[in-house]
Design an enzyme around this catalytic site. Structure first.
Site, PDB file in Angstrom:
ATOM      1  N   GLU A 154     -66.963  78.096 -37.265  1.00 44.63           N
ATOM      2  CA  GLU A 154     -67.327  76.918 -36.464  1.00 44.63           C
ATOM      3  C   GLU A 154     -68.830  76.874 -36.213  1.00 44.63           C
ATOM      4  O   GLU A 154     -69.426  77.897 -35.883  1.00 44.63           O
ATOM      5  CB  GLU A 154     -66.591  76.928 -35.119  1.00 44.63           C
ATOM      6  CG  GLU A 154     -66.799  75.623 -34.372  1.00 44.63           C
ATOM      7  CD  GLU A 154     -66.060  75.581 -33.043  1.00 44.63           C
ATOM      8  OE1 GLU A 154     -65.609  74.484 -32.675  1.00 44.63           O
ATOM      9  OE2 GLU A 154     -65.942  76.616 -32.385  1.00 44.63           O
ATOM     10  N   GLY A 174     -69.187  84.033 -27.611  1.00 41.45           N
ATOM     11  CA  GLY A 174     -68.331  84.872 -26.777  1.00 41.45           C
ATOM     12  C   GLY A 174     -66.980  85.074 -27.426  1.00 41.45           C
ATOM     13  O   GLY A 174     -66.400  86.154 -27.365  1.00 41.45           O
ATOM     14  N   GLU A 183     -61.766  80.382 -31.459  1.00 42.61           N
ATOM     15  CA  GLU A 183     -60.344  80.114 -31.296  1.00 42.61           C
ATOM     16  C   GLU A 183     -59.550  79.989 -32.582  1.00 42.61           C
ATOM     17  O   GLU A 183     -58.490  79.349 -32.593  1.00 42.61           O
ATOM     18  CB  GLU A 183     -60.165  78.821 -30.490  1.00 42.61           C
ATOM     19  CG  GLU A 183     -60.638  77.545 -31.208  1.00 42.61           C
ATOM     20  CD  GLU A 183     -62.057  77.125 -30.879  1.00 42.61           C
ATOM     21  OE1 GLU A 183     -62.397  75.957 -31.105  1.00 42.61           O
ATOM     22  OE2 GLU A 183     -62.831  77.984 -30.406  1.00 42.61           O
ATOM     23  N   GLU A 197     -59.847  80.510 -24.840  1.00 40.32           N
ATOM     24  CA  GLU A 197     -59.474  80.483 -26.261  1.00 40.32           C
ATOM     25  C   GLU A 197     -58.006  80.141 -26.458  1.00 40.32           C
ATOM     26  O   GLU A 197     -57.654  79.470 -27.434  1.00 40.32           O
ATOM     27  CB  GLU A 197     -59.804  81.830 -26.916  1.00 40.32           C
ATOM     28  CG  GLU A 197     -61.272  82.232 -26.829  1.00 40.32           C
ATOM     29  CD  GLU A 197     -62.230  81.145 -27.290  1.00 40.32           C
ATOM     30  OE1 GLU A 197     -61.909  80.435 -28.255  1.00 40.32           O
ATOM     31  OE2 GLU A 197     -63.303  81.010 -26.680  1.00 40.32           O
ATOM     32  N   HIS A 251     -57.498  76.500 -26.360  1.00 39.37           N
ATOM     33  CA  HIS A 251     -57.899  75.855 -27.614  1.00 39.37           C
ATOM     34  C   HIS A 251     -56.755  75.779 -28.623  1.00 39.37           C
ATOM     35  O   HIS A 251     -56.813  74.958 -29.547  1.00 39.37           O
ATOM     36  CB  HIS A 251     -59.042  76.630 -28.267  1.00 39.37           C
ATOM     37  CG  HIS A 251     -60.401  76.221 -27.805  1.00 39.37           C
ATOM     38  ND1 HIS A 251     -60.785  74.909 -27.697  1.00 39.37           N
ATOM     39  CD2 HIS A 251     -61.496  76.969 -27.459  1.00 39.37           C
ATOM     40  CE1 HIS A 251     -62.051  74.858 -27.291  1.00 39.37           C
ATOM     41  NE2 HIS A 251     -62.496  76.084 -27.131  1.00 39.37           N
ATOM     42  N   GLU A 304     -63.960  71.557 -25.961  1.00 34.29           N
ATOM     43  CA  GLU A 304     -64.668  72.567 -25.167  1.00 34.29           C
ATOM     44  C   GLU A 304     -64.622  72.264 -23.670  1.00 34.29           C
ATOM     45  O   GLU A 304     -64.470  73.171 -22.853  1.00 34.29           O
ATOM     46  CB  GLU A 304     -66.114  72.705 -25.646  1.00 34.29           C
ATOM     47  CG  GLU A 304     -66.259  73.219 -27.073  1.00 34.29           C
ATOM     48  CD  GLU A 304     -65.623  74.588 -27.303  1.00 34.29           C
ATOM     49  OE1 GLU A 304     -65.246  75.259 -26.316  1.00 34.29           O
ATOM     50  OE2 GLU A 304     -65.486  74.985 -28.473  1.00 34.29           O
TER      51      GLU A 304
END
Length: 960
Positions: A200, A334, A337, A371, A374, A393
């Site tokens: 991504e 961090g 997903e 996550e 997501h 997001e």
């Protein structure tokens, strides 16, 4: 994706803190959906002027000139084979893409970056059925757009399927994107390698040629070849493993559900796992390097609880039979997903009870919740294009609040969520901010969309809308949205439509209103009776930048309301202020309470001005109850005086979150020139009696930021008086803190913050206790268990001696806990010796002892200190070219390096230095939105000092 530096505390103070089926009808759906999801651009012609087209690397005309791919060829299915070699650090691969042609064309355009394509062929569906060999295709490359063109010998026929096959190879990447290598050190000191993906937003094209846009959803069948000492993981469960000659193994994975390319993932490693099952039978596994498997227990427990919660909350089962979460040693965001295989930084997934603090636990829980959200928002329903990444997001950030509150109420994340909104206001109150939805075309522009506006502001306006519609109606609306657009793409209007129609027939009152409350004004009731107005309201929040300021003037039982655009650093008397206010109007769902009643009143402000009548006389009125609204409030006349008087007389008559909101707003208004600093400082008197940790932390964060600003500018008289004021007024609460891990999460976070502040201010008892613990820890050869909440403080005090600093660096290299390493690295960055700071930066650039993923946060932390600010800034200017070799131009890391080393400046000389540097970069073709944000921030700092320094000096002289 979860973006946050592992060493930047999310309370707006840079610190090292850890704080990121349905297969039925698949043969029919692509043909059904083509018209609704894809359309051929009206300008799509094949007989354009050749001069208008770009030139491929071989000198021939490249047949496509747009950044976005044409939609005449739609991918349906990818068969992907990958064989990484972890010794030679490269990979060979092949793929077969099933495509559907919607318009006649003689070329296929798709994405490819840094891949060597060795062979490309095309088969029609009929050729494939009769096993006829594919026809060779000519491949043209246009690196500027990261595209390739496959030229076909004769036009492809509309409505027929074809198969595109390619063989390709490349080196495993050295950075953090595409298919790249990561390394880790074992307890025995051996360095081991793994191969991991991170795609991504636009990096799948670095691993395999593909239609690398979120709208081009397809199914993926993946095979990975590996050595027997490794395992392979991918999105789906493994179906079988084939033994090959030479001892190699080939893993075959189930075909994925329909999904976008950026969610594809595969990893080859030697990690170990811990597994469990959800109540619906999904197998959840947490993977980590072998020596860190014992740090996966909490993540497994949290993942199982959160996945169960989401299935119930969304009323949609997680569609895969397994979910893997894996801690990657080298990882830029961090977390990411990827459907069924979520990748994390170690600090975002692993929890070590001996070295992980209360805030670490909250951080890990939040990132896992983010996550997992997501898997529905982003994976199941995906935005049509990157201009609307907030749809995933912002929602994932918002769902952190809902999910963590429901599954771990003891973490009290509801109070912490205020910081999510306060963080983004810092950026959104500058003129250089942007709307939540903004055009983004190039990879750099797309990367820049991953910022506080998409994440935090997106979450905050959703929370505001939930508070406005009511929790039940809001939940029904998002369930409707997810079910309607499952395995498809959506845009803003689709969300508003679902939320507008979330009222069931049984929910309506006799008056046709879906929600009734006697505390609502007539215009609020009218609004809720006209559900279509959700879109009208919310577009004022997504399509225009900035945050509104509500100005309230009380006149007896009448309230006069006015809305403006809230701007930091631009004052009403400035000539540009009026022009910056034009054409800004929000539909603001207001809430307010009064001194006379606990009732929460509601009203929608849709005009520049309005008037409200109070039912009874009241001494004060407080707007934005619990800070659920995304707006700042200014009380004209005696409004602020009355609220400050109430805080000093009996602060508990105001709700805890309202006290936090008042502290936040009063200091924000000082920055906007609407209040004098002494008024805001007067409010801090009451904090001596405050028992709510969030309110104490909010007030202290501003006072501490003023101290650091004066310290960096070497304005010693003010910094000394500020130090005296802080220790004088907060000594009782500081002295009450124990050096332990006892209490609630907020008790523990307050303890960490207060003791850190006390030691930063050289408070003798704090320094003495920390030094004593550090000596004991050194004498125990690092085996003494220091309470985790004070670990960073103890290390920081210990790092001030040469022997302590050197010992900490040794322990950093040996530690098997990323949480502990973060605390050590923060401590090392507090040294007052520039040669030590420079050594840290060099180690971060080298990437062996200190991983390069920590470099941005390290530079940020060093730059905040008086001894490090010039050093870090000089390093960035002198090593810019080298930094761009490690991080993409638009990446979060580069943006953090830029802002982290410059945004604290507060002099005209530094403003000019930074401006000249940015101009030199733009002359080389490098432009980022962060440049303007930084320049505005420095200008704001300069104006703040000019306006408030004399007041601060005088106020401190009187009050210390």
């Amino acid at each position: 994706m979860f973006h946050s530096s592992a060493m930047v505390n999310s309370h707006r103070k840079p610190m090292f803190n850890i704080h990121r089926g349905f297969y039925c009808l698949t043969a029919i759906l692509p043909q059904i959906c083509i018209c609704s999801q894809f359309s051929v651009p009206s300008s799509y012609h094949f007989t354009e002027d050749p001069g208008a087209f770009p030139v491929a690397t071989n000198g021939e005309r490249f047949p496509w000139q747009e950044l976005r791919l044409p939609s005449v060829v739609i991918p349906l299915h990818y068969d992907l084979f990958v064989h990484p070699n972890l010794t030679s650090l490269d990979f060979v691969a092949s793929e077969k893409i099933e495509v559907l042609v919607s318009n006649a064309t003689q070329f296929i355009i798709l994405h490819s970056k840094d891949l060597e394509i060795t062979n490309a062929t095309l088969q029609s569906e009929e050729d494939s059925r009769y096993m006829k060999p594919g026809k060779e295709l000519k491949v043209l490359s246009y690196p500027a757009h990261e595209q390739i063109a496959l030229l076909v010998p004769e036009k492809l026929t509309p409505h027929l399927k074809y198969y595109v096959a390619m063989d390709f190879q490349a080196k495993l990447g050295d950075g953090f994107e595409g298919f790249y290598k990561s390394t880790y050190r074992t307890l025995g000191g051996e360095t081991r390698i793994l191969a991991v993906t991170d795609f991504e937003p636009t990096q799948a094209r670095m691993a395999f040629p593909c239609f690398d846009e979120p709208l081009f959803k397809a199914n993926f069948s993946i095979k990975i070849r590996r050595e027997s000492r490794h395992i392979a993981l991918s999105n789906m469960p493994k179906v079988k493993t084939i033994e090959l000659e030479g001892g190699l193994l080939e893993d075959h994975f189930e075909t994925t559900v329909k999904m976008s390319t950026y969610l594809v993932a595969y990893i080859v490693c030697d990690f170990h796992s811990l597994s469990g099952f959800t109540s619906s039978g999904v197998k959840v596994s947490i993977y980590a390097s072998p020596d860190k498997r014992n740090q996966t227990h909490y993540a497994l427990q949290a993942s199982l609880k959160l996945l169960d919660f989401y299935e119930k909350y969304f009323d949609i089962y997680y569609p895969l039979s397994k979910l893997d979460l894996i801690a990657i040693p080298d990882f830029a965001p961090g977390a990411m997903e990827n459907w069924g295989l979520i990748t994390y930084r170690e600090t975002s997934l692993l929890f070590d009870p001996k070295t992980s603090s209360a805030s670490d636990k909250l951080w890990v829980t939040r990132v896992i919740a983010h996550e997992l959200a997501h898997q529905w928002f982003g994976n199941l329903v995906t935005m049509e294009w990157w201009n609307d990444i907030w749809l995933k997001e912002g929602f994932a950030k918002y769902m952190e609040l809902i999910a963590v509150n429901a599954t771990y109420p003891e973490l009290q994340f509801d109070d912490y969520f205020l910081n999510v909104c306060f963080e983004v206001i810092t950026k959104d109150s500058l003129n250089s901010s942007r709307p939540i939805s903004k055009p983004a075309e190039t990879p750099t522009q797309i990367q820049e969309m991953f910022d506080e506006v998409s994440y935090n502001k997106g979450a905050c306006i959703l929370n505001m809308l939930k508070d406005f519609l009511g929790e039940e109606k809001f939940q029904k609306g998002i369930i409707q949205y997810l079910k309607k657009f499952s395995y498809r793409n959506a845009k803003n209007d689709d969300l508003w439509s679902s939320l507008s129609n979330s009222c069931l027939e049984s929910d309506f009152t006799s008056g046709g209103v879906c929600h009734s409350d006697p505390k609502m004004t007539s215009n609020m009731l009218a609004f809720l009776g006209e559900n279509a107005e959700v879109k009208e309201m919310m577009t004022t929040w997504t399509l225009q930048k900035g945050i509104p300021l509500l100005v309230v003037k009380q006149d007896g039982c009448s309230l006069r309301l006015q809305q403006e655009r809230f701007l930091q650093g631009v004052f009403q008397e400035d000539p540009e202020w009026r022009a910056l206010q034009e054409r800004y109007l929000w539909h603001i769902p207001l809430t307010y309470s009064t001194s006379s009643s606990n009732v929460i009143h509601r009203h929608i402000l849709k005009s520049k001005t309005d008037t409200l009548d109070l039912p009874e006389k009241t001494s004060w009125v407080k707007f934005n109850v619990d800070s659920n609204g995304y707006y700042i409030v200014h009380y004209e006349g005696h409004g602020w005086d009355q609220l400050i008087t109430q805080l000093n007389q009996n602060h508990t008559l105001l709700r805890p979150k309202d006290r936090v909101g008042l502290i936040h707003d009063v200091f924000q208004l000082v920055g906007a020139g609407r209040l004098t600093l002494d008024k805001a400082l007067d409010m801090t008197y009451y904090l001596q009696h405050e028992t709510s940790s969030p309110a104490l932390l909010e007030g202290l964060s501003y006072l501490e930021s003023f101290y650091h600003m004066m310290d960096r500018r070497n304005i010693s008289d003010i910094s000394e008086n500020l130090k005296r004021y802080l220790l004088q007024y907060f000594k009782p609460v500081i002295d009450r803190q124990s050096w332990s891990d006892k209490g609630s999460v907020w008790d523990r976070m307050l303890r960490s913050a207060l003791l850190k502040l006390a030691c930063d201010l050289n408070h003798a008892p704090c320094i003495q206790k920390a030094a004593e613990l550090f000596s004991q820890w050194m004498e125990s050869s690092g085996k003494l268990n220091i309470p985790t909440d004070v670990l960073k403080i103890v290390y920081s005090v210990g790092a001030q001696t040469t022997a302590g600093w050197n010992y900490l660096l040794e322990q950093y290299e040996l530690s098997m806990s990323s949480a502990e390493q973060n605390k050590i690295l923060y401590a090392l960055s507090t040294s007052k010796h520039q040669e030590k700071l420079l050594k840290l930066i060099e180690l971060g650039m080298e990437g062996k002892v200190i991983k390069t993923q920590n470099l941005a946060a390290l530079l940020h932390a060093i730059a905040r200190r008086p001894k490090g600010q010039q050093l870090a800034w000089d390093f960035v200017r002198e090593n810019w070219t080298h930094l761009l070799k490690k991080f993409d131009l638009g990446s979060y890391d580069i943006r953090m390096i830029i802002s982290g080393t410059t945004a604290h400046f507060s002099s005209k000389d530094k403003l000019q230095e930074v401006k000249l540097f940015f101009e030199s970069l733009e002359a080389q073709g490098s432009h980022l939105d962060i440049f303007q944000t930084v320049l505005e921030t420095i200008t704001k700092n300069i104006k703040w000092l000019e306006k408030n320094l004399p007041t601060l000096r005088t106020w401190l002289m009187v009050n210390t």
